[in-house]
Each structure stands twice: as C-alpha cells, then as structure tokens.
Design a protein around this motif. Sequence first.
Motif, PDB file in Angstrom:
ATOM      1  N   LEU A  50       0.830  -1.205   0.000  1.00 37.72           N
ATOM      2  CA  LEU A  50       0.000   0.000   0.000  1.00 37.72           C
ATOM      3  C   LEU A  50       0.865   1.256   0.000  1.00 37.72           C
ATOM      4  O   LEU A  50       1.954   1.271   0.576  1.00 37.72           O
ATOM      5  CB  LEU A  50      -0.913   0.018   1.229  1.00 37.72           C
ATOM      6  N   ILE A  51       0.341   2.294  -0.648  1.00 36.84           N
ATOM      7  CA  ILE A  51       1.057   3.574  -0.713  1.00 36.84           C
ATOM      8  C   ILE A  51       0.034   4.701  -0.643  1.00 36.84           C
ATOM      9  O   ILE A  51      -1.094   4.553  -1.117  1.00 36.84           O
ATOM     10  CB  ILE A  51       1.897   3.657  -2.011  1.00 36.84           C
ATOM     11  N   THR A  52       0.426   5.814  -0.048  1.00 35.30           N
ATOM     12  CA  THR A  52      -0.424   6.991   0.029  1.00 35.30           C
ATOM     13  C   THR A  52      -0.252   7.813  -1.234  1.00 35.30           C
ATOM     14  O   THR A  52       0.872   8.186  -1.585  1.00 35.30           O
ATOM     15  CB  THR A  52      -0.042   7.863   1.244  1.00 35.30           C
ATOM     16  N   LEU A  53      -1.358   8.080  -1.938  1.00 38.74           N
ATOM     17  CA  LEU A  53      -1.344   8.933  -3.119  1.00 38.74           C
ATOM     18  C   LEU A  53      -2.420   9.997  -2.992  1.00 38.74           C
ATOM     19  O   LEU A  53      -3.467   9.764  -2.386  1.00 38.74           O
ATOM     20  CB  LEU A  53      -1.620   8.112  -4.388  1.00 38.74           C
ATOM     21  N   CYS A  54      -2.171  11.167  -3.578  1.00 37.83           N
ATOM     22  CA  CYS A  54      -3.215  12.182  -3.675  1.00 37.83           C
ATOM     23  C   CYS A  54      -4.199  11.725  -4.748  1.00 37.83           C
ATOM     24  O   CYS A  54      -3.914  10.807  -5.525  1.00 37.83           O
ATOM     25  CB  CYS A  54      -2.620  13.548  -4.020  1.00 37.83           C
ATOM     26  N   ALA A  55      -5.338  12.363  -4.819  1.00 36.85           N
ATOM     27  CA  ALA A  55      -6.359  11.962  -5.784  1.00 36.85           C
ATOM     28  C   ALA A  55      -5.844  12.040  -7.220  1.00 36.85           C
ATOM     29  O   ALA A  55      -6.163  11.180  -8.050  1.00 36.85           O
ATOM     30  CB  ALA A  55      -7.603  12.826  -5.617  1.00 36.85           C
TER      31      ALA A  55
END
Length: 106
Positions: A50-55
Amino acid sequence: MISANISNETRKAVYRRDGYRCALCDSTKYLQIHHCIKRSKGGTSSPENLITLCADCHALAHGTNLNGWDATQKDVEQAVVEYLADYYAPDWNPWRKGEEPWRGEP
C-alpha cells in the motif's frame, strides 16, 4: 473499515509511514490509499503493498490523467514500485511468477 478491505489501523499506519503526504508529489490534499499489486491480481492489503497517493496521482495510477501531466500510468506504477522497494529493501519483492506491475502480464 472505510473501503477496499483496508482496516482503519492499517490505513492510519500507511498514512503515518508516508508522512501524511502523497508519496509521489508530496501533496497533502485528498489523500487515498493505493494497492501496488492490484487485489484482482492477488495483492494484499498489507502496508508492504500500500502507498499513500493524492487523488490526482491515484487517478493517474489507474489511467486517468486529470492534469495533463507528462507522466503516464506506467510511470506512476513504476514510481510506486520503486518507492515501496526503497522503503522495504532488501526483503520486499512484489513480483509473482515474473510479473512486473508496471509492465502488465508477462
């Protein structure tokens, strides 16, 4: 649970790990969690996938370029793999049976 079968605990841990910013562009707006290996391809909902991405980056990771950026979906997919590989090296390996997520099926 919010969505995508990711527990709130895991979601918070991933946001914390990535500094509450998009791992690719550093934006702090409209953050979302992205699976490196798609769930439909056997990807898990563990932090290592999992990775955090902006929209905007998340949309591009799924093939929709909202901003007319020069980057392609494959560029984003490769950046996601490199980010996670750098973070979890030397033990992280997303490939199954020679599959490389940014190149599609072998």
